[in-house]
Design a protein around this motif. Sequence first.
Motif, short mmCIF file in Angstrom:
data_model
loop_
_atom_site.label_atom_id
_atom_site.label_comp_id
_atom_site.label_asym_id
_atom_site.label_seq_id
_atom_site.Cartn_x
_atom_site.Cartn_y
_atom_site.Cartn_z
N GLU A 133 0.90 -1.21 -0.06
CA GLU A 133 -0.09 -0.01 0.10
C GLU A 133 0.92 1.22 0.11
O GLU A 133 0.45 2.38 -0.68
N PHE A 136 3.01 1.10 -3.78
CA PHE A 136 2.35 1.09 -5.22
C PHE A 136 1.09 1.87 -5.03
O PHE A 136 0.58 2.18 -5.92
N GLU A 137 0.36 2.18 -3.71
CA GLU A 137 -0.69 3.10 -3.82
C GLU A 137 -0.32 4.37 -3.40
O GLU A 137 -0.57 5.55 -3.91
N LYS A 138 0.32 4.60 -2.23
CA LYS A 138 0.41 5.94 -1.70
C LYS A 138 1.56 6.69 -2.36
O LYS A 138 1.37 7.66 -2.61
N GLN A 140 2.68 5.72 -5.26
CA GLN A 140 2.16 5.49 -6.90
C GLN A 140 3.43 5.27 -7.62
O GLN A 140 3.64 5.43 -8.44
N PRO A 142 5.20 2.96 -9.92
CA PRO A 142 4.69 2.09 -10.94
C PRO A 142 4.93 0.30 -10.74
O PRO A 142 6.04 0.12 -10.15
N ASN A 148 10.69 1.70 -13.65
CA ASN A 148 11.23 2.01 -12.70
C ASN A 148 12.82 1.87 -12.79
O ASN A 148 13.65 2.02 -11.86
N TYR A 221 12.81 8.06 -4.07
CA TYR A 221 11.54 7.57 -3.05
C TYR A 221 12.43 7.49 -1.58
O TYR A 221 13.62 6.61 -1.79
N GLU A 270 0.99 5.85 5.77
CA GLU A 270 0.23 4.56 5.41
C GLU A 270 0.16 3.77 6.74
O GLU A 270 0.95 3.73 7.66
#
Length: 338
Positions: A133, A136-138, A140, A142, A148, A221, A270
Motif C-alpha cells: 500500500e 504502489f498505492e500511496k 504511486q 509503477p 522504474n 523515493y 500509510e
Amino acid sequence: MKAIGIYKNTSVDEDNCFIEEQVDKPAAKAKDVLVKVKAVSVNPVDTKQRKMKEDDGNFRILGFDAAGIIEEVGEDVQGFQPGDEVFYAGSVARQGSNSEYQLVDYQVIAKKPSNLSFSDAAALPLTALTAWEAMFEKMQIPLDIEANKGKTILLINAAGGVGSIASQLAKLHGLTVVGTASREETEKWANQHGTERTINHHEPLHPQLEALDLDIDTVDYVFCMHQLDKAWDDIIEVIKPEGIIAAITGPAEGIKLTDLTSKSLTLVWEYMFTRTLHQTASQHKQGEILTKVAELLEEGRLRTTKTEELKGLTVENLQEAHKRLEAGSMIGKLVISV
C-alpha cells in the motif's frame, strides 16, 4: 475456546501481562469467515494496542497477523469455503488472532501460499500489505519494471518486518534498493532480502550515499519505517526534487512540513488498518493484494521474512514476543505456532 488477552494496559515486565480465558466460540455470519488459527506473528501494533487498552472490564484479544483453516463461512461470503487455508492481518477494530478461532471479513483474507507452512505464511500479511500500500498505492510507484529503471528507493530500517518485504517488492519491480542497517546481522539480513546496498542510519546519510558505487547522491523515493523525526533532516537532504516520502510511524512532532517546500516534495502516510477501521469501500483490495503476494511467493519471487518461531500459543510465549519487540532490535518477524 481458549483465548489470550488483556483487561487493561499492561507492562511486559508484569507477571500477569497476558491472561488466558475461555470465551464463547463465535459463529460465522454475513461476510465473516471463522478461522481455526494455526500460527500468528507479532507486530509493533500489538504492543501499541496493549498499551492503549482502557480499563473498562472488557477482555481484549490482540493479534493482527495469522494463518489458519476456515471452519465456517457466512451467508454472504464469496470465493472461500470450509477447509481453505488462508492468511490475513485482520482489523484493530475487532478481536484478534491470539485465540483458537477468529472471525475475519472475507474481503481482507487470501488463500495461503501453497508452498509455505502456516508459520511462514503468518509472518507476512501485515507487513506485505503495509509495504504494498505504501509503495504502489500511496507513493504511486509503477508496477511496470521498465518504468522504474534508473529509479532508487531508500528504505529506512530495511531489516525490520516491513523493510524485509518492502525491499523484496521494490527490487522485484525494478527499483534500485538502498537500505539502512546498523549492525552486521541486520546488514546481512537486508542484503539477503533485496537490499542492494546498506548504509548506517546512525550516521549522516548523504555522504554514505555518495560513497556507494551507484553513482548517485540523491534518491527518488524514501520509505521511512522507523522514527521519522530522527531521520527527517537526512531524508530532506537525500531526496530528489519532486520526490515522495512515505512514513508508517511517528513521532512526527519534530518535523517541519515547510522543509518540503523548496523541493516540492510529497509526504504520505500509510496505516494498514485504515480500510478495516473505517470500513472503506476499498477493503477488498487487501484480499487482492494478499492474493498477488501469495502468487509471488508460490513462484519463488518472494520469500518469507520469518526469523524465529516459538512453539505454542501461550501466555509466556506472547509475553516473550512482546518483550522482544519492545527491545527494538527485531530482525524480520517472530512467529508463534499453535
